[in-house]
Design a protein around this motif. Structure first.
Motif, PDB file in Angstrom:
ATOM      1  N   THR A  75      21.088  -0.710  15.051  1.00 36.27           N
ATOM      2  CA  THR A  75      21.747   0.714  15.243  1.00 36.27           C
ATOM      3  C   THR A  75      21.008   1.641  14.397  1.00 36.27           C
ATOM      4  OG1 THR A  75      23.600  -0.927  15.350  1.00 36.27           O
ATOM      5  CG2 THR A  75      23.954   1.518  14.774  1.00 36.27           C
ATOM      6  N   VAL A  76      20.780   1.437  12.919  1.00 39.88           N
ATOM      7  CA  VAL A  76      20.219   2.675  12.331  1.00 39.88           C
ATOM      8  C   VAL A  76      18.824   3.140  13.085  1.00 39.88           C
ATOM      9  CG1 VAL A  76      18.908   3.046  10.129  1.00 39.88           C
ATOM     10  CG2 VAL A  76      21.103   1.567  10.411  1.00 39.88           C
ATOM     11  N   LYS A  77      18.215   2.223  13.492  1.00 34.09           N
ATOM     12  CA  LYS A  77      16.663   2.685  14.231  1.00 34.09           C
ATOM     13  C   LYS A  77      16.937   3.394  15.404  1.00 34.09           C
ATOM     14  CE  LYS A  77      14.104  -0.138  16.533  1.00 34.09           C
ATOM     15  NZ  LYS A  77      13.123  -1.073  17.125  1.00 34.09           N
ATOM     16  N   LEU A  78      17.861   3.184  16.339  1.00 34.48           N
ATOM     17  CA  LEU A  78      18.218   3.763  17.578  1.00 34.48           C
ATOM     18  C   LEU A  78      18.746   5.018  17.203  1.00 34.48           C
ATOM     19  CD1 LEU A  78      19.240   0.741  19.867  1.00 34.48           C
ATOM     20  CD2 LEU A  78      16.909   2.037  19.803  1.00 34.48           C
ATOM     21  N   ALA A  79      19.805   5.177  16.350  1.00 33.88           N
ATOM     22  CA  ALA A  79      20.466   6.409  15.923  1.00 33.88           C
ATOM     23  C   ALA A  79      19.346   7.397  15.485  1.00 33.88           C
ATOM     24  CB  ALA A  79      21.507   6.210  14.746  1.00 33.88           C
ATOM     25  N   GLY A  80      18.588   7.007  14.587  1.00 30.73           N
ATOM     26  CA  GLY A  80      17.413   7.876  14.080  1.00 30.73           C
ATOM     27  C   GLY A  80      16.401   8.388  15.383  1.00 30.73           C
ATOM     28  N   ALA A  82      17.501   8.470  18.812  1.00 29.39           N
ATOM     29  CA  ALA A  82      18.039   9.493  19.409  1.00 29.39           C
ATOM     30  C   ALA A  82      18.288  10.961  18.964  1.00 29.39           C
ATOM     31  CB  ALA A  82      19.488   8.755  19.780  1.00 29.39           C
ATOM     32  N   TYR A  83      18.139  11.077  17.647  1.00 24.81           N
ATOM     33  CA  TYR A  83      18.531  12.170  16.726  1.00 24.81           C
ATOM     34  C   TYR A  83      17.142  12.936  17.094  1.00 24.81           C
ATOM     35  CZ  TYR A  83      19.960  16.018  13.922  1.00 24.81           C
ATOM     36  OH  TYR A  83      20.244  17.182  13.191  1.00 24.81           O
ATOM     37  N   LEU A  84      15.986  12.155  16.988  1.00 31.85           N
ATOM     38  CA  LEU A  84      14.406  13.006  17.071  1.00 31.85           C
ATOM     39  C   LEU A  84      14.325  13.311  18.405  1.00 31.85           C
ATOM     40  CD1 LEU A  84      12.232  10.342  15.191  1.00 31.85           C
ATOM     41  CD2 LEU A  84      12.906  12.387  14.375  1.00 31.85           C
ATOM     42  N   VAL A  85      14.676  12.623  19.209  1.00 31.54           N
ATOM     43  CA  VAL A  85      14.586  13.151  20.731  1.00 31.54           C
ATOM     44  C   VAL A  85      15.439  14.360  21.067  1.00 31.54           C
ATOM     45  CG1 VAL A  85      14.968  12.424  23.311  1.00 31.54           C
ATOM     46  CG2 VAL A  85      14.063  10.812  21.574  1.00 31.54           C
ATOM     47  N   TYR A  86      16.601  14.412  20.503  1.00 25.89           N
ATOM     48  CA  TYR A  86      17.475  15.397  20.619  1.00 25.89           C
ATOM     49  C   TYR A  86      16.652  16.673  19.770  1.00 25.89           C
ATOM     50  CZ  TYR A  86      21.262  18.790  19.265  1.00 25.89           C
ATOM     51  OH  TYR A  86      21.910  19.748  19.180  1.00 25.89           O
ATOM     52  N   LEU A  87      16.404  16.646  18.698  1.00 25.10           N
ATOM     53  CA  LEU A  87      15.621  17.722  18.146  1.00 25.10           C
ATOM     54  C   LEU A  87      14.470  18.342  18.792  1.00 25.10           C
ATOM     55  CD1 LEU A  87      16.021  16.910  14.550  1.00 25.10           C
ATOM     56  CD2 LEU A  87      17.318  18.598  15.468  1.00 25.10           C
ATOM     57  N   GLY A  88      13.615  17.317  19.483  1.00 24.75           N
ATOM     58  CA  GLY A  88      12.659  17.690  20.035  1.00 24.75           C
ATOM     59  C   GLY A  88      12.798  18.281  21.391  1.00 24.75           C
ATOM     60  N   VAL A  89      13.908  17.900  22.183  1.00 23.60           N
ATOM     61  CA  VAL A  89      14.550  18.505  23.450  1.00 23.60           C
ATOM     62  C   VAL A  89      14.843  20.004  23.032  1.00 23.60           C
ATOM     63  CG1 VAL A  89      16.236  18.681  25.063  1.00 23.60           C
ATOM     64  CG2 VAL A  89      15.146  16.631  24.648  1.00 23.60           C
ATOM     65  N   GLN A  90      15.562  20.012  22.206  1.00 23.00           N
ATOM     66  CA  GLN A  90      15.969  21.610  21.617  1.00 23.00           C
ATOM     67  C   GLN A  90      14.805  22.646  21.205  1.00 23.00           C
ATOM     68  OE1 GLN A  90      19.083  21.313  22.784  1.00 23.00           O
ATOM     69  NE2 GLN A  90      19.751  22.625  21.034  1.00 23.00           N
ATOM     70  N   VAL A 124      16.911  12.229   9.315  1.00 24.23           N
ATOM     71  CA  VAL A 124      15.598  11.401   9.699  1.00 24.23           C
ATOM     72  C   VAL A 124      15.322  10.440   8.759  1.00 24.23           C
ATOM     73  CG1 VAL A 124      13.237  11.531  10.562  1.00 24.23           C
ATOM     74  CG2 VAL A 124      15.092  13.029  11.471  1.00 24.23           C
ATOM     75  N   GLY A 125      15.361  11.113   7.574  1.00 22.35           N
ATOM     76  CA  GLY A 125      14.476  10.136   6.299  1.00 22.35           C
ATOM     77  C   GLY A 125      15.608   8.775   6.151  1.00 22.35           C
ATOM     78  N   VAL A 126      17.025   8.894   6.056  1.00 23.53           N
ATOM     79  CA  VAL A 126      17.782   7.848   5.913  1.00 23.53           C
ATOM     80  C   VAL A 126      17.755   6.807   7.133  1.00 23.53           C
ATOM     81  CG1 VAL A 126      20.046   8.725   6.892  1.00 23.53           C
ATOM     82  CG2 VAL A 126      19.842   7.326   4.764  1.00 23.53           C
ATOM     83  N   THR A 127      17.397   7.222   8.224  1.00 21.93           N
ATOM     84  CA  THR A 127      17.301   6.353   9.463  1.00 21.93           C
ATOM     85  C   THR A 127      15.929   5.881   9.969  1.00 21.93           C
ATOM     86  OG1 THR A 127      17.375   8.196  10.950  1.00 21.93           O
ATOM     87  CG2 THR A 127      19.394   7.298  10.563  1.00 21.93           C
ATOM     88  N   ASN A 128      14.903   6.419   8.813  1.00 25.56           N
ATOM     89  CA  ASN A 128      13.542   5.958   8.914  1.00 25.56           C
ATOM     90  C   ASN A 128      13.479   4.346   9.139  1.00 25.56           C
ATOM     91  OD1 ASN A 128      10.568   5.594   9.175  1.00 25.56           O
ATOM     92  ND2 ASN A 128      10.444   6.949   7.451  1.00 25.56           N
ATOM     93  N   GLY A 205      10.603  10.153  18.698  1.00 22.60           N
ATOM     94  CA  GLY A 205      11.750   9.327  18.648  1.00 22.60           C
ATOM     95  C   GLY A 205      11.697   8.165  19.717  1.00 22.60           C
ATOM     96  N   VAL A 206      10.794   8.187  20.701  1.00 15.91           N
ATOM     97  CA  VAL A 206      10.505   7.328  21.489  1.00 15.91           C
ATOM     98  C   VAL A 206       9.921   5.983  21.022  1.00 15.91           C
ATOM     99  CG1 VAL A 206       9.672   6.377  23.858  1.00 15.91           C
ATOM    100  CG2 VAL A 206      10.582   8.748  23.868  1.00 15.91           C
ATOM    101  N   THR A 207       8.792   6.506  20.080  1.00 14.05           N
ATOM    102  CA  THR A 207       7.979   5.332  19.362  1.00 14.05           C
ATOM    103  C   THR A 207       8.763   4.704  18.480  1.00 14.05           C
ATOM    104  OG1 THR A 207       6.130   6.836  19.335  1.00 14.05           O
ATOM    105  CG2 THR A 207       5.929   5.135  17.924  1.00 14.05           C
ATOM    106  N   VAL A 208       9.635   5.305  17.525  1.00 17.57           N
ATOM    107  CA  VAL A 208      10.716   4.676  16.822  1.00 17.57           C
ATOM    108  C   VAL A 208      11.361   3.558  17.356  1.00 17.57           C
ATOM    109  CG1 VAL A 208      12.585   5.106  15.076  1.00 17.57           C
ATOM    110  CG2 VAL A 208      10.377   6.364  15.098  1.00 17.57           C
ATOM    111  N   ALA A 209      11.969   4.215  18.700  1.00 17.77           N
ATOM    112  CA  ALA A 209      12.925   3.322  19.411  1.00 17.77           C
ATOM    113  C   ALA A 209      12.305   2.048  19.817  1.00 17.77           C
ATOM    114  CB  ALA A 209      13.470   4.110  20.689  1.00 17.77           C
ATOM    115  N   VAL A 210      10.963   1.901  20.278  1.00 17.88           N
ATOM    116  CA  VAL A 210      10.431   0.841  20.912  1.00 17.88           C
ATOM    117  C   VAL A 210       9.707   0.029  19.893  1.00 17.88           C
ATOM    118  CG1 VAL A 210      10.402   1.984  23.184  1.00 17.88           C
ATOM    119  CG2 VAL A 210       8.356   2.148  21.790  1.00 17.88           C
TER     120      VAL A 210
END
Length: 215
Positions: A75-80, A82-90, A124-128, A205-210
């Protein structure tokens, strides 16, 4: 409290882990490429703040629970992630908002507030996942339980990787922002570097997720 030998041993271990670029470093680089030096430094500060929250969690027993529970860890990993991907898209969507003329007029101006940028870095730091594993699995090994005040020992030891991380993350960010400044000769090149920063964060973000634990 903490003996000198344990202090130095943990410092050496922390340095070895931190010099290997992980999610926090790549995130700082991505923000530097997309937004510049000021955002990179604010992101680095936020990263170490979020990392120290992990130290605090481990010191008071929460971090070990995250490490033992596959569900909580994921849960922690995927939350981080997802947020990375969101920031990247923005960052990619707004890449054309970067103007070379504006940068030449005021290099210090940034499209994002400093507080918001620090909070982004902290999340990002706390969900790393790298930080969760390191602080939950490695930090407790350097505590002297016979000396008492175990949480305080962990909080003190945790300042070592935090300090190292602040220096190295800032250097990474400044180096990346210097490359960004070189691209500021035209709007097109600046747009390309902003897009590259966005893609960096999305890929991260994708790397962290997989990647991570296999259990």
């Amino acid at each position: 409290m903490v003996s000198t030998d344990r202090f130095l041993a943990f410092a050496a271990m922390s340095l070895l882990v931190i010099v290997i670029p992980g999610p926090s470093v790549l995130f700082v680089i991505g923000r530097a490429l997309a937004h510049g030096r000021r955002t990179a430094v604010a992101t680095a500060i936020g990263n170490v703040f979020g990392s120290y929250l992990l130290v605090t969690a481990v010191a008071f027993g929460i971090g070990s629970l995250v490490e033992r529970s596959v569900t909580i860890y994921l849960t922690v990993k995927l939350a981080g992630a997802a947020y990375l991907v969101y920031l990247g898209v923005q960052a990619f969507r707004h890449r054309k908002d970067l103007k070379a003329s504006a940068m030449r007029t005021d290099q210090a101006s940034e499209p994002r507030g400093d507080l918001r940028t620090v909070l982004d870095g902290a999340l990002v730091g706390v969900t790393n996942p790298k930080g969760v594993v390191f602080f939950a699995a490695v930090l407790p090994q350097f505590v002297n339980h016979s000396a008492g005040s175990v949480p305080l020992q962990m909080l003190l030891l945790g300042l070592i990787p935090i300090s190292i991380g602040l220096v190295t993350d800032t250097l990474w960010g400044l180096t990346a922002s210097a490359a960004r400044t070189w691209f500021a000769g035209s709007d097109r090149r600046l747009s390309l570097i902003g897009g590259a920063g966005g893609f960096t964060m999305i890929g991260l973000g994708v790397t962290v997720a997989v990647t991570g634990r296999a259990d």
